[in-house]
Enzyme design. Structure first.
Site, PDB file in Angstrom:
ATOM      1  CD  GLU A 271     -39.441  -9.128 -14.366  1.00 41.45           C
ATOM      2  OE1 GLU A 271     -39.940  -8.052 -13.996  1.00 41.45           O
ATOM      3  OE2 GLU A 271     -38.639  -9.799 -13.690  1.00 41.45           O
ATOM      4  N   GLY A 273     -36.447 -11.180 -21.415  1.00 38.80           N
ATOM      5  CA  GLY A 273     -35.255 -10.643 -22.051  1.00 38.80           C
ATOM      6  C   GLY A 273     -34.796 -11.571 -23.151  1.00 38.80           C
ATOM      7  NE  ARG A 274     -32.957 -17.393 -21.570  1.00 38.33           N
ATOM      8  CZ  ARG A 274     -31.743 -17.500 -21.061  1.00 38.33           C
ATOM      9  NH1 ARG A 274     -30.734 -17.769 -21.853  1.00 38.33           N
ATOM     10  NH2 ARG A 274     -31.531 -17.355 -19.779  1.00 38.33           N
ATOM     11  NE  ARG A 309     -27.136 -18.383 -22.164  1.00 37.51           N
ATOM     12  CZ  ARG A 309     -27.537 -19.546 -22.674  1.00 37.51           C
ATOM     13  NH1 ARG A 309     -27.081 -19.951 -23.856  1.00 37.51           N
ATOM     14  NH2 ARG A 309     -28.394 -20.311 -22.021  1.00 37.51           N
ATOM     15  CE1 TYR A 313     -25.634 -19.954 -15.754  1.00 32.43           C
ATOM     16  CE2 TYR A 313     -25.899 -18.874 -17.882  1.00 32.43           C
ATOM     17  CZ  TYR A 313     -25.959 -18.827 -16.498  1.00 32.43           C
ATOM     18  OH  TYR A 313     -26.335 -17.681 -15.876  1.00 32.43           O
ATOM     19  CB  CYS A 340      -5.097 -18.493 -20.009  1.00 31.51           C
ATOM     20  SG  CYS A 340      -3.845 -17.905 -21.159  1.00 31.51           S
ATOM     21  CD  GLU A 341      -9.771 -19.991 -16.534  1.00 27.27           C
ATOM     22  OE1 GLU A 341     -10.175 -21.140 -16.268  1.00 27.27           O
ATOM     23  OE2 GLU A 341      -9.118 -19.299 -15.722  1.00 27.27           O
TER      24      GLU A 341
END
Length: 427
Positions: A271, A273-274, A309, A313, A340-341
């Protein structure tokens, strides 16, 4: 630098038709990759259930459906998306956790393969809808295979997913006592893994459990699902996963373990995805500003709300400046968005060619867990998705959000109209 799935000029051509930022996927590359996976496992009864969560767009799901893939769903919305495409029955495996009742009802309605995450859900589902004829359980082995990707899905002992070994065997007993006739076994212990041997070891672990279930409980599994996790070489020094090594290793174990156990034929499922779409989609964005303070910042019109991402991460994505060779490095910079991060950064201390306002940047390998993980902090709007068809033409497969979309769920009925607000503020 990793290769773009399309000619560099294609990004520029698409940017003439669609406002940045947008995602751009390549149909031909997605099809070719799906065929490579199926060819590698042509020796067995193989099924790839594409992980819908990675890129939940009907146009991409249709492409993969045409290439023989089913769908791995984990929510009501993903089930309904498949239903609207005519993907139903055992072309779906429903792997969820902490599952709401309505999600189970929909999965049962569609005839999906139900993959339970917890032993208590046997009784929960039985009381809710009755148990299906075919059921699958997710196994958590409680120990790591040595993968270095634990920061994404967690070490097995810390992960919220799956049955323990003791619960697994008890679960099959309970299910059979309640009338279940057909069985599958699932695990998912790897994520974005490039060490091909870990997938062979996953198969060994699952095959051991399958043989023991047959020996101790006389459970004849119809399939084993080895999960996903085939990785993408995001970084320049990484090598792609070796499909042939994985396939040949699993084939050898099949002959050594499954055939003598009397479990042949046994369907082998994955299964991913990536791996299916990740390298074949990119985020196209345009330079808005440059800033020189303690560092050199290149500000673009995309932000972490479009691709989280790197900020979430610390993930690495190559970046192409369209029309400028990567070898023409002009020093290092941080590529940032307007959120604003302070972690709203696509790259940190990245060597790039000299950039100018208006340059196009293409962020590589963003075709999975990119758009689907978007959010609306700061009122940022999710971008469009564009498909580069096999003939080289472009099709918008998701429009960008508008302010009307953003405000659609808010109730302004108790507030005065804008002209009255303006008049009151001026008095």
């Amino acid at each position: 630098m990793s290769q773009l799935p399309f000619p560099e000029q294609a990004a520029a051509d698409a940017a003439e038709q669609f406002p940045t930022p947008f995602y751009l996927y390549d149909e031909a590359a997605i099809r070719a990759n799906a065929r490579r996976l199926h060819e590698a496992f042509a020796w067995c009864d193989f099924k790839e259930f594409f992980a819908v969560k990675a890129t939940p767009n009907p146009h991409l799901l249709r492409i993969l459906q045409q290439e023989g893939c089913g769908a791995d769903c984990s929510s009501l919305a993903e089930l309904v998306l498949c239903e609207r495409l005519g993907i139903t029955g055992e072309e779906i495996i429903f792997t969820s956790n902490d599952t709401p009742a309505e999600d189970y009802r929909k999965a049962m309605e569609l005839g999906a393969i139900i993959n339970l995450d917890d032993i208590s859900h046997i009784d929960y589902l039985d009381r809710l809808t009755g148990l299906p004829e075919l059921i699958c359980f997710r196994y958590n082995p409680g120990e790591s295979l040595g993968s270095d990707t634990a920061f994404i899905i967690g070490q097995p002992q810390e992960a919220k997913y799956g049955f323990t070994r003791e619960q697994l065997f008890e679960g099959y007993k309970q299910a059979r006592q309640r009338g279940v006739k057909r069985f599958g076994l699932h695990t998912m212990v790897l994520s974005n893994e490039l060490n091909s041997q870990f997938f062979v070891e996953t198969a060994r672990m699952v095959f051991e459990v399958a043989a023991e279930l047959k020996r101790e409980l006389d459970i004849q599994l119809e399939f084993v699902n080895l999960g996903g996790g085939l990785g993408v070489p995001y970084k320049p020094d990484q090598e792609p996963v070796d499909l042939e090594h994985i396939s040949s290793g699993i084939r050898e174990l099949y002959q050594q373990m499954i055939v003598p156990a009397g479990l042949d034929p046994l369907r082998i499922c994955m299964e991913n995805g990536r791996y299916m779409t990740g390298p074949y989609g990119c985020l196209v964005t345009r330079v808005l500003h440059q800033k020189h303070t303690y560092k050199h910042y290149v500000g673009v019109d995309a932000c972490m709300a479009n691709l989280m991402r790197p900020g979430m991460y610390g993930a690495y994505h190559d970046i192409t400046v369209v029309g400028k060779p990567a070898s023409d490095s002009d020093g290092v910079c941080d590529v940032v968005g307007s959120l604003c991060e302070n972690n709203d950064k696509f790259a940190i201390d990245r060597p790039l060619p000299e950039v100018e306002r208006g340059d196009l940047l293409v962020i590589h390998d963003a075709g999975a867990h990119g758009h689907s993980m978007g959010f609306q902090y700061n009122g940022k709007l999710r971008s469009a998705e564009v498909l580069r068809r096999s003939d080289g033409s472009f099709k918008q497969i998701r429009r960008g959000e508008t302010l009307d979309d953003y405000f659609a769920t808010l109730d302004f009925s108790e507030f005065p109209a804008q002209p009255e607000v303006a008049q009151a503020s001026s008095q």
